[in-house]
Design a protein around this motif. Sequence first.
Motif, PDB file in Angstrom:
ATOM      1  N   UNK A 125       0.822  -1.216   0.000  1.00 57.91           N
ATOM      2  CA  UNK A 125       0.000   0.000   0.000  1.00 57.91           C
ATOM      3  C   UNK A 125       0.851   1.259   0.000  1.00 57.91           C
ATOM      4  N   UNK A 126       0.180   2.391  -0.166  1.00 61.54           N
ATOM      5  CA  UNK A 126       0.876   3.663  -0.356  1.00 61.54           C
ATOM      6  C   UNK A 126       1.774   4.033   0.811  1.00 61.54           C
ATOM      7  N   UNK A 127       1.265   3.944   2.030  1.00 60.20           N
ATOM      8  CA  UNK A 127       2.052   4.395   3.170  1.00 60.20           C
ATOM      9  C   UNK A 127       3.201   3.441   3.490  1.00 60.20           C
ATOM     10  N   UNK A 128       3.035   2.158   3.180  1.00 56.14           N
ATOM     11  CA  UNK A 128       4.148   1.220   3.342  1.00 56.14           C
ATOM     12  C   UNK A 128       5.200   1.485   2.272  1.00 56.14           C
ATOM     13  N   UNK A 153      11.278   7.272   3.398  1.00 49.50           N
ATOM     14  CA  UNK A 153      11.464   7.996   4.654  1.00 49.50           C
ATOM     15  C   UNK A 153      11.922   7.117   5.813  1.00 49.50           C
ATOM     16  N   UNK A 154      11.886   5.797   5.625  1.00 45.92           N
ATOM     17  CA  UNK A 154      12.130   4.900   6.740  1.00 45.92           C
ATOM     18  C   UNK A 154      10.814   4.558   7.421  1.00 45.92           C
ATOM     19  N   UNK A 155      10.819   3.459   8.170  1.00 42.93           N
ATOM     20  CA  UNK A 155       9.564   3.005   8.776  1.00 42.93           C
ATOM     21  C   UNK A 155       8.992   4.024   9.749  1.00 42.93           C
ATOM     22  N   UNK A 156       9.804   4.521  10.652  1.00 42.91           N
ATOM     23  CA  UNK A 156       9.271   5.408  11.697  1.00 42.91           C
ATOM     24  C   UNK A 156       8.825   6.756  11.127  1.00 42.91           C
ATOM     25  N   UNK A 176      13.413  -0.541   0.059  1.00 41.67           N
ATOM     26  CA  UNK A 176      13.251  -1.228   1.336  1.00 41.67           C
ATOM     27  C   UNK A 176      11.940  -0.803   1.998  1.00 41.67           C
ATOM     28  N   UNK A 177      10.972  -1.717   2.072  1.00 42.28           N
ATOM     29  CA  UNK A 177       9.697  -1.422   2.733  1.00 42.28           C
ATOM     30  C   UNK A 177       9.514  -2.298   3.965  1.00 42.28           C
TER      31      UNK A 177
END
Length: 428
Positions: free
Chosen positions: A72-75, A81-84, A343-344
């Motif tokens: 999905x988009x935010x993942x 941006x990195x996970x956090x 990298x997601x």
Amino acid sequence: MTEPPAQTLGMRDTFGLWANLGVSLLLPVAAAFAVLPGRSLGASILAIVTGAVIGAILLGLTAAPAARERVPAMVLLRGLLGRRVSYVPTALNVVQCVGWATFEIVIISEAASRALSAPRWPFVLAAGLLATVMAVRPLGAMRVLGRYAVWVALAATAYLFVRVLSHPLNALPHEGAVSFWTAVDVVIAMPISWFPLAADYTRHSRNARTAFVGAGVGYGVSTIAFFTLGLLALAAYGTGGFDVVGALLAVPVGALAVLVLVALELDEVFANIYSTAVSTQNFAARVDRRLLAVAVGGVATVLALVVDATSYEAFLFLIGAVFVPLAGVLVVAYYLAPRGSWDVSETAPARVPLIVGWAAGFVAYQLTLPTYFDGVGAGWTAWWAARQANLGIPADNGWSASLVSLAVASLLTAAVTVPATLRARRRS
């Protein structure tokens, strides 16, 4: 649990879905801001086509990566941006999706109540319920929209065009955009507003080409058609804003056509409810998406009953200004990155230089065209207007805030990404 991203949407389904998402009563309403005062109707239509093409290309470019990464988009933004740090746009997207879902329900209920001279609240409840059911079973809804509903929308749209063009066209109003590029900016804002949601749907497309063409061309064609319909209604009936809906209702059988379009407006509500649920899973992947969709749909419906959505509109545009430069950063960073390196994962690291480019793009947007607030938020507008004056930027500069923001964010991202990519290729 997060649903498996089945890639079952072909070109026909993807194009039809995005063409339907572009069928919105918001666009004829927004057409009043794309008018070029003192210029011909053709000049305003040229601005619409220019903005739609630019916006559609950007939408396609941001939609295509999801078909490769299948997230999905935010993942997808974790790779940027990195996970956090990806939690920041995720939170903003949740707020804007709930806001736009509420706003769309208000538009549906207002148009339907005017067409049928009936109270508004039953239409609020009906729209909220139906859109929530669609969000619980999204793939089925996408297929129906892509294969069947698009033809109903096409018939209703054609009827409205014929009826409006049968009326004499007068000169356009003397209010609107201050320049060609500010008119273009209004149009760009509509396709690019779908960037934070696009990957939620194109991850189900069969490949990146299908996602790019289906999303970009599908939404772009609808954008041109409905902005142009709004301009023609302005010229034919001499009225703008939400009164355009009333003017369309005045044509013979126009109420029926608008009611059909109101029914098709449900796809925007569905999309915002579904994307809120999917975005929330970037925080909490274990929560059932269907339960989240029901909760979000309930909240949006209640808000549509009790909140003045128009007073929330300026804040929604401010959030939109956050995502415009982020789209530029994503396009440059993703397409310059080596294939397979995005990298997601849960351990995706923050990429500070890209975050700086995003922030610089947002600042450039506000320095070009500060988001307008009155009342409580007037201080925001005044502060940025003062910074414009300090830098010698005319308040009526006539530039496209979207293009300025995209240029700043993209160039800064390229300055960081290109050397890093070249070094990686040398090592490999």
